[in-house]
Each structure stands twice: as structure tokens, then as C-alpha cells.
Design an enzyme around this catalytic site. Structure first.
Site, PDB file in Angstrom:
ATOM      1  N   GLY A   9      34.750 131.935 111.819  1.00 43.92           N
ATOM      2  CA  GLY A   9      34.412 130.601 111.335  1.00 43.92           C
ATOM      3  C   GLY A   9      34.549 130.516 109.829  1.00 43.92           C
ATOM      4  O   GLY A   9      33.756 129.865 109.142  1.00 43.92           O
ATOM      5  N   ALA A  10      35.596 131.162 109.294  1.00 44.15           N
ATOM      6  CA  ALA A  10      35.676 131.398 107.851  1.00 44.15           C
ATOM      7  C   ALA A  10      36.582 130.427 107.101  1.00 44.15           C
ATOM      8  O   ALA A  10      36.805 130.618 105.909  1.00 44.15           O
ATOM      9  CB  ALA A  10      36.155 132.830 107.591  1.00 44.15           C
ATOM     10  N   ARG A  12      35.986 127.328 106.327  1.00 42.96           N
ATOM     11  CA  ARG A  12      35.244 126.391 105.492  1.00 42.96           C
ATOM     12  C   ARG A  12      33.748 126.687 105.615  1.00 42.96           C
ATOM     13  O   ARG A  12      33.315 127.545 106.390  1.00 42.96           O
ATOM     14  CB  ARG A  12      35.521 124.947 105.922  1.00 42.96           C
ATOM     15  N   ASP A  60      39.977 132.137 118.836  1.00 45.08           N
ATOM     16  CA  ASP A  60      38.950 131.444 119.609  1.00 45.08           C
ATOM     17  C   ASP A  60      38.047 132.518 120.185  1.00 45.08           C
ATOM     18  O   ASP A  60      38.438 133.226 121.119  1.00 45.08           O
ATOM     19  CB  ASP A  60      39.592 130.606 120.717  1.00 45.08           C
ATOM     20  N   ASN A  87      29.947 134.234 112.430  1.00 44.27           N
ATOM     21  CA  ASN A  87      29.533 132.927 111.942  1.00 44.27           C
ATOM     22  C   ASN A  87      30.086 131.778 112.784  1.00 44.27           C
ATOM     23  O   ASN A  87      29.542 130.679 112.771  1.00 44.27           O
ATOM     24  CB  ASN A  87      29.989 132.754 110.492  1.00 44.27           C
ATOM     25  N   TYR A 161      22.820 123.295 121.650  1.00 44.85           N
ATOM     26  CA  TYR A 161      22.944 124.054 120.405  1.00 44.85           C
ATOM     27  C   TYR A 161      21.699 124.915 120.186  1.00 44.85           C
ATOM     28  O   TYR A 161      21.800 126.097 119.828  1.00 44.85           O
ATOM     29  CB  TYR A 161      23.145 123.101 119.235  1.00 44.85           C
ATOM     30  N   LYS A 165      21.552 129.079 119.942  1.00 48.87           N
ATOM     31  CA  LYS A 165      21.073 129.819 118.785  1.00 48.87           C
ATOM     32  C   LYS A 165      19.840 130.660 119.112  1.00 48.87           C
ATOM     33  O   LYS A 165      19.621 131.725 118.516  1.00 48.87           O
ATOM     34  CB  LYS A 165      20.789 128.861 117.632  1.00 48.87           C
ATOM     35  N   ILE A 194      21.612 123.086 105.812  1.00 46.25           N
ATOM     36  CA  ILE A 194      22.657 123.459 104.872  1.00 46.25           C
ATOM     37  C   ILE A 194      23.665 122.321 104.778  1.00 46.25           C
ATOM     38  O   ILE A 194      24.052 121.738 105.795  1.00 46.25           O
ATOM     39  CB  ILE A 194      23.366 124.760 105.320  1.00 46.25           C
TER      40      ILE A 194
END
Length: 257
Positions: A9-10, A12, A60, A87, A161, A165, A194
Site C-alpha cells: 500500500g506504498a 500514497r 494484490d 500497510n 472495516y 482491523k 490520519i
């Protein structure tokens, strides 16, 4: 000795901030995300302009063949993997009431956030154990999972979600327990509110909540705030605290009257 990190997930947001901090610390960084390579070309070019060793791979993490290819290609190019930062994650495409959540949305979110993260840890662990048995005391790999305050904070408009988590938190505990005997620490960094693309749609709502004091530190978190916690986990100074949750949440986790 050069070290190699994979960050998912890098392209952005939090993942990119983590990748930048690792690169500045001298890591060779493999940036992984689901976007096609052309969409990340500018990011990779900027890394290289700064003198950082970086490459991008379209991945993916919900797909077993993508996960294995990511690790295979990284090992072929750089040898052993020193750090994995899990991430990558998705939010529900539609914020729906818990009573209206679809099975398709549930499956999509959990397939990436939970199942993908679990099997990324599993794949990394097997390879790290093998490399550690060959590399001796100088090889000190670590795994860091990016969780969320949603692990314990009920949001009924995005239950899938929250469930994903909460699962990531247990994934961290399980692998920290299993890998302790192998000398491989595992940590969770748990972001709060965030300022990223994921929160952009509800930025005004969160801004009002922050101003009202929902977080003791009354500002949005920044991706770098999360990256700083990742770097603390990577530093080696927390290795005896394997399984620890590092809260990057402005104090949200504090229970105050």
C-alpha cells in the site's frame, strides 16, 4: 550492511510515508500496491532522484500468486528481506448501515485487510526463518502490521472495516507469539484519525470531532506520525516488546473523564 524492506500500500498516504522514512534510513525499498506500474512511476523516480534504492511492484495481496511473486522477485534481486510493513488495506466502497452491509463488501474488505495481511505475514515468516538460520545473529528481520483504532472502536457504517482491523490485531499477536522463538519481533502500529485519501470524504466531520476534544492532541494525524512509529519498531530498541501496539492516534486510546 544493506537492508531491504517491503512496504505494501506504498503508492500514497501512510504507506508512502513509511517507505520514505525507510529509504532515508538506508533501506532498499520495494514499494508494493495494487495500482499499475505507470501510476507509480513518478514516485519511484523521485526516490531515485534522492539517491534511494527503490522499485515498485504491482501486487494484490489478496491473491496468493501476487504475494509469492512479490517475495520471489525481492529475494532474487536483493536476497533476504529484513522488514515487512503490511500497510495495504481498503475501506468499504459504500458506508452502509450494519443492517444493510452486503456480503460482497464484507468479503472484499476482509480478503485484503485481514486474509491478505495474515498470509503476507505467513509468507514472510517462512522466508525470514530460513534466512535467519543461514545468516546468524547479524540478520534481524521484523514484521510491522498497520492496524487502526477501528480494531476497538465500533463504527456501524463500516463494520466490515472494524472487523478486519480487529482481526489484524490478533494476527499480530499470533505471529509475535509464534515467531518469538525464532527471534523475529512483530508489532502493530495503530493509526487514529490520519489525514489521508481514506478520510478525505469525512474530513469536516473528523475536524469537528478533533476540535471538540475526541483526541487529546487536537489535530489530524499525519502519515509521518505513523511512519515514525514504524521506524521505532524497526530500530531494534523495542524487540523485547514484541507484540506491542504502538498507538499513532494523538492519545485517542486514553480513557478520560
Amino acid at each position: 550492511m544493506e537492508r531491504t524492506a517491503i512496504v505494501t500500500g506504498a503508492r500514497r498516504g501512510i504507506g508512502l510515508a513509511v517507505a520514505e522514512e525507510l529509504a532515508q534510513a538506508g533501506f532498499r525499498v520495494v514499494l508494493a500496491a495494487v495500482s499499475p506500474p505507470q501510476e507509480a512511476a513518478g514516485v519511484v523516480a523521485r526516490f531515485r532522484e534522492n539517491g534511494w534504492t527503490a522499485e515498485y511492484q504491482s501486487v494484490d495481496i489478496s491473491k496468493v500468486e501476487d504475494r509469492r511473486d512479490l517475495f520471489d522477485r525481492t529475494e532474487e534481486r536483493y536476497g533476504k528481506i529484513d522488514v515487512l510493513v503490511n500497510n495495504a488495506g481498503v475501506a468499504p466502497q459504500v458506508r452502509a448501515d450494519l443492517l444493510e452491509m452486503t456480503q460482497e463488501s464484507f468479503d472484499r474488505v476482509l480478503s485484503v485487510n485481514l486474509r491478505g495481511t495474515f498470509f503476507m505475514c505467513q509468507e514472510a515468516a517462512g522466508r525470514m526463518i530460513a534466512a535467519k538460520r543461514q545468516g546468524g545473529a547479524l540478520y534481524t528481520p521484523r514484521i510491522i502490521n498497520i492496524g487502526s483504532i477501528s480494531a476497538y472502536t465500533a463504527s456501524v457504517s463500516r463494520g466490515e472495516y472494524c472487523i478486519s482491523k480487529a482481526g489484524v490485531s490478533m494476527v499480530t499477536s499470533l505471529f509475535a507469539s509464534r515467531l518469538a522463538e525464532e527471534g523475529i519481533p512483530v508489532f502493530e502500529v495503530r493509526p487514529g484519525i490520519i489525514l489521508t485519501d481514506m478520510t478525505a470524504a469525512v474530513q469536516e466531520k473528523y475536524q469537528r470531532m478533533i476540535e471538540a476534544g475526541i483526541t487529546p492532541i487536537r489535530r489530524f494525524g499525519r502519515p509521518k506520525d505513523v511512519a515514525d512509529c514504524v521506524m521505532a519498531a524497526v530500530s531494534g530498541r523495542l524487540d523485547f516488546a514484541t507484540g506491542q501496539v504502538l498507538n499513532a492516534d494523538g492519545g485517542f486510546h486514553l480513557r478520560r473523564l
